[in-house]
Motif scaffolding. Sequence first.
Motif, PDB file in Angstrom:
ATOM      1  N   ASP C  15      38.791 -26.691  26.977  1.00 36.82           N
ATOM      2  CA  ASP C  15      39.498 -25.420  26.997  1.00 36.82           C
ATOM      3  C   ASP C  15      40.459 -25.323  28.179  1.00 36.82           C
ATOM      4  OD1 ASP C  15      38.371 -22.161  28.085  1.00 36.82           O
ATOM      5  OD2 ASP C  15      40.201 -22.696  27.014  1.00 36.82           O
ATOM      6  N   GLY C  16      41.706 -24.936  27.913  1.00 34.51           N
ATOM      7  CA  GLY C  16      42.716 -24.906  28.976  1.00 34.51           C
ATOM      8  C   GLY C  16      43.098 -23.520  29.470  1.00 34.51           C
ATOM      9  N   ASP C  18      42.895 -20.836  31.833  1.00 35.19           N
ATOM     10  CA  ASP C  18      42.304 -20.667  33.150  1.00 35.19           C
ATOM     11  C   ASP C  18      42.668 -19.374  33.862  1.00 35.19           C
ATOM     12  OD1 ASP C  18      44.554 -23.156  34.654  1.00 35.19           O
ATOM     13  OD2 ASP C  18      44.932 -21.282  33.577  1.00 35.19           O
ATOM     14  N   ARG C  19      43.278 -18.430  33.146  1.00 31.71           N
ATOM     15  CA  ARG C  19      43.671 -17.170  33.792  1.00 31.71           C
ATOM     16  C   ARG C  19      42.461 -16.490  34.426  1.00 31.71           C
ATOM     17  NH1 ARG C  19      46.802 -12.051  30.906  1.00 31.71           N
ATOM     18  NH2 ARG C  19      46.524 -10.588  32.630  1.00 31.71           N
ATOM     19  N   LYS C  22      40.904 -18.491  37.439  1.00 28.78           N
ATOM     20  CA  LYS C  22      41.732 -18.378  38.635  1.00 28.78           C
ATOM     21  C   LYS C  22      41.601 -16.998  39.256  1.00 28.78           C
ATOM     22  CE  LYS C  22      45.131 -21.955  37.797  1.00 28.78           C
ATOM     23  NZ  LYS C  22      46.448 -22.306  37.301  1.00 28.78           N
ATOM     24  N   PHE C  23      41.466 -15.984  38.397  1.00 21.33           N
ATOM     25  CA  PHE C  23      41.287 -14.642  38.931  1.00 21.33           C
ATOM     26  C   PHE C  23      39.975 -14.551  39.699  1.00 21.33           C
ATOM     27  CE2 PHE C  23      41.496 -10.248  39.559  1.00 21.33           C
ATOM     28  CZ  PHE C  23      40.251  -9.716  39.291  1.00 21.33           C
ATOM     29  N   ALA C  25      38.330 -16.971  41.109  1.00 20.33           N
ATOM     30  CA  ALA C  25      38.435 -17.757  42.349  1.00 20.33           C
ATOM     31  C   ALA C  25      39.131 -16.955  43.437  1.00 20.33           C
ATOM     32  CB  ALA C  25      39.183 -19.060  42.083  1.00 20.33           C
ATOM     33  N   ARG C  26      40.236 -16.309  43.080  1.00 16.50           N
ATOM     34  CA  ARG C  26      40.970 -15.515  44.067  1.00 16.50           C
ATOM     35  C   ARG C  26      40.157 -14.333  44.554  1.00 16.50           C
ATOM     36  NH1 ARG C  26      47.448 -15.210  42.851  1.00 16.50           N
ATOM     37  NH2 ARG C  26      47.572 -13.850  44.645  1.00 16.50           N
ATOM     38  N   ALA C  27      39.486 -13.675  43.608  1.00 15.55           N
ATOM     39  CA  ALA C  27      38.697 -12.502  43.984  1.00 15.55           C
ATOM     40  C   ALA C  27      37.586 -12.892  44.957  1.00 15.55           C
ATOM     41  CB  ALA C  27      38.113 -11.839  42.737  1.00 15.55           C
ATOM     42  N   TYR C  37      37.469 -25.012  43.671  1.00 10.73           N
ATOM     43  CA  TYR C  37      37.997 -24.858  42.318  1.00 10.73           C
ATOM     44  C   TYR C  37      38.260 -26.253  41.757  1.00 10.73           C
ATOM     45  CZ  TYR C  37      40.839 -23.300  38.434  1.00 10.73           C
ATOM     46  OH  TYR C  37      41.327 -23.082  37.168  1.00 10.73           O
ATOM     47  N   GLY C  39      39.216 -27.077  38.536  1.00  7.55           N
ATOM     48  CA  GLY C  39      40.220 -27.237  37.500  1.00  7.55           C
ATOM     49  C   GLY C  39      39.663 -27.501  36.105  1.00  7.55           C
ATOM     50  N   LEU C  40      40.580 -27.953  35.225  1.00  9.06           N
ATOM     51  CA  LEU C  40      40.251 -28.118  33.803  1.00  9.06           C
ATOM     52  C   LEU C  40      39.546 -29.434  33.513  1.00  9.06           C
ATOM     53  CD1 LEU C  40      43.708 -27.124  32.266  1.00  9.06           C
ATOM     54  CD2 LEU C  40      41.807 -25.625  32.783  1.00  9.06           C
ATOM     55  N   VAL C  94      34.798 -16.305  26.639  1.00  8.88           N
ATOM     56  CA  VAL C  94      34.551 -15.734  25.317  1.00  8.88           C
ATOM     57  C   VAL C  94      33.173 -16.202  24.874  1.00  8.88           C
ATOM     58  CG1 VAL C  94      35.298 -15.643  22.914  1.00  8.88           C
ATOM     59  CG2 VAL C  94      36.983 -15.639  24.733  1.00  8.88           C
ATOM     60  N   PRO C 114      34.467 -10.532  29.106  1.00  8.19           N
ATOM     61  CA  PRO C 114      35.770  -9.931  29.393  1.00  8.19           C
ATOM     62  C   PRO C 114      35.664  -8.462  29.748  1.00  8.19           C
ATOM     63  CG  PRO C 114      35.885 -11.260  27.410  1.00  8.19           C
ATOM     64  CD  PRO C 114      34.461 -11.279  27.841  1.00  8.19           C
ATOM     65  N   GLY C 115      36.392  -8.055  30.784  1.00 10.13           N
ATOM     66  CA  GLY C 115      36.357  -6.663  31.216  1.00 10.13           C
ATOM     67  C   GLY C 115      35.447  -6.432  32.406  1.00 10.13           C
TER      68      GLY C 115
END
Lengths: 551, 311, 133
Positions: C15-16, C18-19, C22-23, C25-27, C37, C39-40, C94, C114-115
């Motif tokens: 699965d590619g 990564d939105r 990455k969110f 990781a930043r948070a 991190y 990566g894929l 998902v 999600p959410g």
Amino acid sequence: MSISAEFAKWKEGAYGKTVAKFPERKQVFKTSFNEEIAPVYVPGFEDPQYLETRGLPGLYPFTRGVQSTMYRGKFWTMRQYAGFGTAEESNKRYKYLLGAGQTGLSVAFDLPTQIGYDSDHPMSDGEVGKVGVAIDSLKDMEILFDGIPLGEVSTSMTINSTAGVLLAMYIAVAEKQGFTPDKLNGTIQNDILKEYIARGTYRFPPKPSMRLITDIFEYCAKNVTKWNTISISGYHIREAGSNAVQEVAFTIADGIAYADAAIKAGMDIDVFAPRLSFFFNAHNNLLEEVAKFRAARRLWAEIMKNRFNAKDVKSQMLRFHTQTAGCTLTAQQPDNNIVRVTMQTLAATLGGTQSLHTNSRDEALALPTEDSVRIALRTQQIVAYESGIADTIDPLAGSYFVEALTDSIYAKAKKYIERIDELGGMVEAIEKGFVQQEIQDSAYTYQLEVERGEQIVVGVNKFQVKELPPSNLLKVDRSIQVSQIAKINAVKASRDNELVARKLAEIKAAAQGTENLMPKILEAVKVYATLGEITGTMQEVFGEHKESVVL
Amino acid sequence: MDNKIAFDFRSLAKLITKIENDRKGSEEILLNLYKENSETVVIGITGPPGAGKSSLTDRIIKEYRNLGKTVGVVAVDPSSPFTGGAILGDRIRMCDHSTDPGVFIRSMGSRGSLGGLAPATIDVLNLMKSAGFDVLIVETVGVGQSEIDVMSIADTVLLVLVPGMGDDVQALKAGIMEIADIFVVNKADKDGKERLVAEINMIVQLNRHRLLWEPPVVETVATENKGTSVLMDRIYDRGAWLKNNGMQVKKDKIINQFKHMALDRIGANILAILNDSGMFTRWTEDLVNGKSNPYYAMKELDENIKIKWGK
Amino acid sequence: MSQKIRVLIAKPGLDGHDRGAKFVARALRDAGMEVIYTGLRQTPEAIANAAIQEDVDAVGLSILSGAHNTLLPKVVEILKSKGAEDILVFGGGVIPESDIPFLKGQGIKAVFTPGTPSEEFIKFIKENVRKDG
């Protein structure tokens, strides 16, 4: 010339001639109170900017639409992306959709197929048939389109790094059905740059990937003349979190990179550019989205004319497919998504899309059920037949807000493209991480706004309810992986393995040189070399891409 | 876990965590575990962000693994000065080695250090040396003092530059010559390569009379594995040279490393004394309120040191 | 001094998208944690080995392709076999609610669908990672 004079000329000329050849859906389009609706409405005053920046439908700069009759002549193509599990099940779903009134096929492949691994490869474990259909060899492709005459449908295949192989398989199946390649209608996504930016199903590094793409352009320009060889995509860039301006800018910058590559490979702009198509996202903010599509059309037309000197008007036309925004679907209160998709359908059609896929309500949770898919299709049909928006072209033109947004998006996207040019072009910009950084910053900002309640998502951070977990979701189980592996073994046992080895060696030799790879791939596909074998052979020469992460 | 390495990876990893988190306690650990190992090859890789350091590290690891050598890697990335957190992404470029029992990769955040190394990096490298790795590679952040820092621990320092990144060698800090043992021009397929190589060669030539070792320039395209064997040859050359002529260099490194540790300690101690006595706060308050000037404070500091340290 | 919480964020399988990863990781970085991190396209073995070498307190796995029931438990299994069962494993992406009990039974301590606001997963990590000296 004055606007009214130009308009009259258009009515006689571009519009009149089209209607004569292709009559509109109705003799007369009428309001509920019996007033005739004109094909398009223009300013009643002399706007000096108008002709240069807006023009008329089907005429440069195509801001108002790429065809002279648009949906008055024919609705957009209703093309629902589908495919899962086995080729047999997907074939059944396609027949169902065609029967329900869908007008084009759209094939979804599983991740191993998209990346070039056979179902029996270790990296495929757990992934076979999950997000689309598993295609390991021509055998699977034959089952996928069994009973569907490829010369009579239009098929879009969402496939990128392995697009050449899947296209070759499609051609091979069609030939067996008795159709020559020049009869085939369809699209392959074939947009590797956005894979590096936002989608992740790359396989080879950028240079050899661009070579494969230009090989496909060249091959199809000669042999598969009705085929759209690339669907330059902004959809995924938006899904990754970009804003509307970035979606337009980065997509068009990708387009510029492909055009540059094709010209460098010796092709004439007017030979391949008419077959370039685009793929955008239809997001929630309806008015902004309509402006976005209009701005994109204008920008591309100008770039093709001024930067690339394209003479053929077909090169200047930005034709696009749209998908409603997956990232806006919520897992909470899934029926709300039907409303979101409706708004997004309006955005896309008021924005002049050529074809549309509408997401199903349950797609934040799983692949859609048959019921959900039918509702998604009905959404398009209801908008087409019952809303009246298809009765005139570019109806929101002239709205002060929409025109201001169109100009703004156009100008800001142009600035981004200049920046990317400064960085040395899109491939450079991606390698430097510039594009990814911009997208992630937008994504992060948006997410924080949602968390702070500055951006409301109904059902998620406002108007929540306590819900039971959803039931009746589609499940794809492991037996598919098992049966695919058995199929591969059967194919390998029944084919001429020596011949296959030879064909693979020929691919390797071609990859090391500069000859067009497509004929060799086609030959290998016909003798039942598997997708993994062909891709693996090319990897020996091209290497494998490693992502450059920017966070 | 490779038989030659003294610890299993889990234990080694936990020791490293201890060293990172408990700076005082880490000395106890190293007191007991430290093993001098003159055979260990220690390579430092520095250079601006985006130069491709991690890709090069990946290639170098592969080469040493082909020779059957065990490799330990420490990759340092900057920590946020505001939150203290960090995103450590160097592993991505080396992910081929994630399942190799002969390779150990550890990512470290710079944790407030102004240079290119984390405060604990030297201790961690000493630990890994003692654990028996054949080769150690330390990749620095590539900003600030990193070149100086990494020089104190590595036998061979690779300075990685990229054509067209705007880092004309003249613009680089003076002293670059004392640091780089090998110049690597990575992404050598880019425009401006010839110019960069020429500039570096010019500076080398201008300075060769005062250098013990004349640093070579190697061109690579790490992502395409171009230039790797030439780079390895230069690294081996350097290794051979150190063996035969490197006594002074080795001595200097040992002295510098100790000086580094000692200065750190002395500074920390004096600051502690000043803080305890309230002197530091008093001085800074006066300075902020305009009641004093820093030179006056320095005079008081001198006086106080004389008193405390009796000289 | 600095007892940093270290978290590995990985995307197992093919699965590619990564939105989200990455969110997260930043948070986590903005919450003061050190995030490795990876990566894929990570295999479960690679993820587990990295987690052990980096001595992370937690591993976050992001997956949207439907392969979660295969890949997530594999990571837990490998960590266990290497004596690292104290590393907290959580997932996101998902993943249908109906699969969560199975995943939890396999050793995945939490699944953030999600959410989920960042506040929630940050709190979860802070409260649940092992506390040792």
